[in-house]
Motif scaffolding. Structure first.
Motif, PDB file in Angstrom:
ATOM      1  N   MET A 250      -9.864 -22.928  20.782  1.00  0.00           N
ATOM      2  CA  MET A 250     -10.617 -22.634  19.054  1.00  0.00           C
ATOM      3  C   MET A 250     -11.615 -22.001  19.167  1.00  0.00           C
ATOM      4  SD  MET A 250     -10.003 -25.110  17.386  1.00  0.00           S
ATOM      5  CE  MET A 250      -8.685 -25.484  17.682  1.00  0.00           C
ATOM      6  N   TYR A 251     -12.145 -21.526  20.259  1.00  0.00           N
ATOM      7  CA  TYR A 251     -13.130 -20.620  21.550  1.00  0.00           C
ATOM      8  C   TYR A 251     -12.197 -18.792  21.587  1.00  0.00           C
ATOM      9  CZ  TYR A 251     -15.554 -16.742  25.127  1.00  0.00           C
ATOM     10  OH  TYR A 251     -16.306 -15.863  24.853  1.00  0.00           O
ATOM     11  N   GLU A 252     -10.507 -18.798  21.949  1.00  0.00           N
ATOM     12  CA  GLU A 252     -10.091 -17.764  22.158  1.00  0.00           C
ATOM     13  C   GLU A 252      -9.812 -17.448  20.375  1.00  0.00           C
ATOM     14  OE1 GLU A 252      -8.890 -15.973  24.526  1.00  0.00           O
ATOM     15  OE2 GLU A 252      -9.749 -17.246  26.103  1.00  0.00           O
ATOM     16  N   LEU A 253      -9.725 -18.328  19.181  1.00  0.00           N
ATOM     17  CA  LEU A 253      -9.603 -18.120  18.195  1.00  0.00           C
ATOM     18  C   LEU A 253      -9.933 -18.086  17.512  1.00  0.00           C
ATOM     19  CD1 LEU A 253      -5.861 -20.888  17.722  1.00  0.00           C
ATOM     20  CD2 LEU A 253      -5.962 -18.248  18.235  1.00  0.00           C
ATOM     21  N   LYS A 254     -11.354 -18.156  17.965  1.00  0.00           N
ATOM     22  CA  LYS A 254     -12.280 -17.540  16.851  1.00  0.00           C
ATOM     23  C   LYS A 254     -12.774 -18.297  15.602  1.00  0.00           C
ATOM     24  CE  LYS A 254     -13.086 -12.600  18.703  1.00  0.00           C
ATOM     25  NZ  LYS A 254     -12.482 -13.118  20.154  1.00  0.00           N
ATOM     26  N   LYS A 255     -12.568 -19.593  15.870  1.00  0.00           N
ATOM     27  CA  LYS A 255     -12.434 -20.267  14.731  1.00  0.00           C
ATOM     28  C   LYS A 255     -13.854 -21.402  14.426  1.00  0.00           C
ATOM     29  CE  LYS A 255      -8.145 -20.723  14.063  1.00  0.00           C
ATOM     30  NZ  LYS A 255      -7.594 -20.228  12.433  1.00  0.00           N
ATOM     31  N   GLY A 256     -14.791 -21.328  16.099  1.00  0.00           N
ATOM     32  CA  GLY A 256     -15.713 -21.715  15.406  1.00  0.00           C
ATOM     33  C   GLY A 256     -16.125 -23.180  15.782  1.00  0.00           C
ATOM     34  N   ALA A 257     -15.332 -24.048  16.430  1.00  0.00           N
ATOM     35  CA  ALA A 257     -15.604 -25.414  16.179  1.00  0.00           C
ATOM     36  C   ALA A 257     -15.513 -25.808  17.396  1.00  0.00           C
ATOM     37  CB  ALA A 257     -13.905 -25.322  15.862  1.00  0.00           C
ATOM     38  N   VAL A 258     -16.031 -27.164  17.385  1.00  0.00           N
ATOM     39  CA  VAL A 258     -16.072 -27.963  18.219  1.00  0.00           C
ATOM     40  C   VAL A 258     -15.597 -30.078  18.198  1.00  0.00           C
ATOM     41  CG1 VAL A 258     -18.787 -26.552  18.550  1.00  0.00           C
ATOM     42  CG2 VAL A 258     -18.534 -29.322  17.524  1.00  0.00           C
ATOM     43  N   THR A 259     -15.873 -30.642  19.819  1.00  0.00           N
ATOM     44  CA  THR A 259     -14.915 -32.166  18.877  1.00  0.00           C
ATOM     45  C   THR A 259     -16.088 -32.624  18.340  1.00  0.00           C
ATOM     46  OG1 THR A 259     -14.157 -31.162  21.314  1.00  0.00           O
ATOM     47  CG2 THR A 259     -13.838 -33.460  20.529  1.00  0.00           C
TER      48      THR A 259
ATOM     49  N   ILE B 207      -2.002 -27.729  27.647  1.00  0.00           N
ATOM     50  CA  ILE B 207      -1.453 -26.959  26.723  1.00  0.00           C
ATOM     51  C   ILE B 207      -2.410 -27.545  25.518  1.00  0.00           C
ATOM     52  CG2 ILE B 207       0.364 -26.063  25.285  1.00  0.00           C
ATOM     53  CD1 ILE B 207       1.803 -27.264  28.258  1.00  0.00           C
ATOM     54  N   GLY B 208      -3.047 -26.812  24.556  1.00  0.00           N
ATOM     55  CA  GLY B 208      -3.481 -26.929  23.131  1.00  0.00           C
ATOM     56  C   GLY B 208      -2.963 -26.292  22.575  1.00  0.00           C
ATOM     57  N   GLU B 209      -2.728 -26.626  21.034  1.00  0.00           N
ATOM     58  CA  GLU B 209      -2.267 -26.542  20.678  1.00  0.00           C
ATOM     59  C   GLU B 209      -3.044 -26.732  18.034  1.00  0.00           C
ATOM     60  OE1 GLU B 209       1.525 -27.767  18.307  1.00  0.00           O
ATOM     61  OE2 GLU B 209       0.998 -29.620  19.859  1.00  0.00           O
ATOM     62  N   ILE B 210      -2.892 -25.954  17.468  1.00  0.00           N
ATOM     63  CA  ILE B 210      -3.671 -26.421  15.967  1.00  0.00           C
ATOM     64  C   ILE B 210      -2.416 -27.934  16.055  1.00  0.00           C
ATOM     65  CG2 ILE B 210      -4.608 -25.711  13.763  1.00  0.00           C
ATOM     66  CD1 ILE B 210      -6.356 -23.586  15.547  1.00  0.00           C
ATOM     67  N   VAL B 211      -2.906 -28.534  15.084  1.00  0.00           N
ATOM     68  CA  VAL B 211      -1.716 -28.995  14.177  1.00  0.00           C
ATOM     69  C   VAL B 211      -1.811 -28.869  12.796  1.00  0.00           C
ATOM     70  CG1 VAL B 211      -1.498 -31.027  12.930  1.00  0.00           C
ATOM     71  CG2 VAL B 211      -1.110 -31.153  15.441  1.00  0.00           C
TER      72      VAL B 211
ATOM     73  N   ALA C  25      -0.414 -36.750  29.934  1.00  0.00           N
ATOM     74  CA  ALA C  25      -1.463 -37.222  29.351  1.00  0.00           C
ATOM     75  C   ALA C  25      -1.730 -36.563  28.152  1.00  0.00           C
ATOM     76  CB  ALA C  25      -2.647 -37.652  29.357  1.00  0.00           C
ATOM     77  N   GLU C  26      -2.235 -37.315  26.751  1.00  0.00           N
ATOM     78  CA  GLU C  26      -2.580 -35.867  25.393  1.00  0.00           C
ATOM     79  C   GLU C  26      -3.187 -36.879  24.703  1.00  0.00           C
ATOM     80  OE1 GLU C  26       2.146 -36.899  23.281  1.00  0.00           O
ATOM     81  OE2 GLU C  26       1.781 -38.442  24.842  1.00  0.00           O
ATOM     82  N   ALA C  27      -3.410 -36.085  24.173  1.00  0.00           N
ATOM     83  CA  ALA C  27      -4.888 -35.850  23.219  1.00  0.00           C
ATOM     84  C   ALA C  27      -4.664 -35.661  21.939  1.00  0.00           C
ATOM     85  CB  ALA C  27      -5.987 -35.617  23.864  1.00  0.00           C
ATOM     86  N   GLU C  28      -5.361 -36.241  20.644  1.00  0.00           N
ATOM     87  CA  GLU C  28      -5.547 -35.946  19.357  1.00  0.00           C
ATOM     88  C   GLU C  28      -7.552 -35.333  19.339  1.00  0.00           C
ATOM     89  OE1 GLU C  28      -3.679 -38.364  17.248  1.00  0.00           O
ATOM     90  OE2 GLU C  28      -1.369 -39.063  18.263  1.00  0.00           O
ATOM     91  N   GLY C  29      -7.440 -34.135  19.114  1.00  0.00           N
ATOM     92  CA  GLY C  29      -8.419 -34.201  18.449  1.00  0.00           C
ATOM     93  C   GLY C  29      -9.516 -33.512  16.533  1.00  0.00           C
ATOM     94  N   VAL C  30     -10.177 -33.568  16.556  1.00  0.00           N
ATOM     95  CA  VAL C  30     -11.162 -33.930  15.187  1.00  0.00           C
ATOM     96  C   VAL C  30     -11.300 -32.830  15.443  1.00  0.00           C
ATOM     97  CG1 VAL C  30     -11.897 -33.582  13.131  1.00  0.00           C
ATOM     98  CG2 VAL C  30     -10.691 -35.710  14.268  1.00  0.00           C
ATOM     99  N   MET C  31     -11.805 -30.870  15.463  1.00  0.00           N
ATOM    100  CA  MET C  31     -12.970 -30.393  16.231  1.00  0.00           C
ATOM    101  C   MET C  31     -13.352 -29.974  14.476  1.00  0.00           C
ATOM    102  SD  MET C  31     -11.616 -30.032  18.971  1.00  0.00           S
ATOM    103  CE  MET C  31     -11.923 -29.169  20.089  1.00  0.00           C
ATOM    104  N   VAL C  32     -14.954 -29.811  14.693  1.00  0.00           N
ATOM    105  CA  VAL C  32     -15.374 -29.503  13.361  1.00  0.00           C
ATOM    106  C   VAL C  32     -16.401 -28.544  13.690  1.00  0.00           C
ATOM    107  CG1 VAL C  32     -17.884 -30.261  12.131  1.00  0.00           C
ATOM    108  CG2 VAL C  32     -15.871 -31.880  13.835  1.00  0.00           C
ATOM    109  N   LYS C  33     -16.118 -27.419  12.266  1.00  0.00           N
ATOM    110  CA  LYS C  33     -16.375 -26.001  12.057  1.00  0.00           C
ATOM    111  C   LYS C  33     -17.558 -26.090  12.408  1.00  0.00           C
ATOM    112  CE  LYS C  33     -11.766 -24.328   9.857  1.00  0.00           C
ATOM    113  NZ  LYS C  33     -11.111 -23.684   8.733  1.00  0.00           N
ATOM    114  N   VAL C  34     -18.795 -24.926  13.173  1.00  0.00           N
ATOM    115  CA  VAL C  34     -19.896 -24.985  12.683  1.00  0.00           C
ATOM    116  C   VAL C  34     -19.731 -24.322  12.572  1.00  0.00           C
ATOM    117  CG1 VAL C  34     -19.741 -27.158  14.103  1.00  0.00           C
ATOM    118  CG2 VAL C  34     -19.980 -24.454  15.676  1.00  0.00           C
ATOM    119  N   ALA C  35     -19.518 -22.993  12.907  1.00  0.00           N
ATOM    120  CA  ALA C  35     -19.711 -21.466  12.556  1.00  0.00           C
ATOM    121  C   ALA C  35     -18.506 -20.993  11.014  1.00  0.00           C
ATOM    122  CB  ALA C  35     -19.476 -20.428  13.932  1.00  0.00           C
TER     123      ALA C  35
END
Length: 86
Positions: free
Chosen positions: A21-30, A50-54, A76-86
């Protein structure tokens, strides 16, 4: 002994998505995080996170991350909902 604690693995997987999120300047947190520990992650071995946007929606981004060993096995694997804050 010799196995990485699941909380540390969760932190690394969360960081892979957060860093993306940081590298792509998405302004989102977990906002939510779901972890699957597939097999032991061993101390002293090399792994790649490795991270990816779905999917990207108006206020949230659905993301995934995984921890891969040198042979290509996903430990190990993870799924996340990243919330836009910016």
């Amino acid at each position: 002994t010799g196995i990485v604690h699941g909380g540390i693995i969760a932190t690394v997987l969360d960081e892979a998505m957060g860093r993306l999120m940081y590298e792509l300047k998405k302004g989102a947190v977990t906002g939510a995080l779901k972890i699957r520990l597939n097999k032991p992650t061993l101390v002293g071995k090399a792994y790649t996170a490795i991270g990816e946007i779905v999917e990207e929606q108006e206020r949230k981004i659905l993301a995934k991350s995984k921890l891969v060993d040198s042979k290509g096995n996903v430990t190990a694997e993870a799924e996340g909902v990243m919330v836009k804050v910016a």
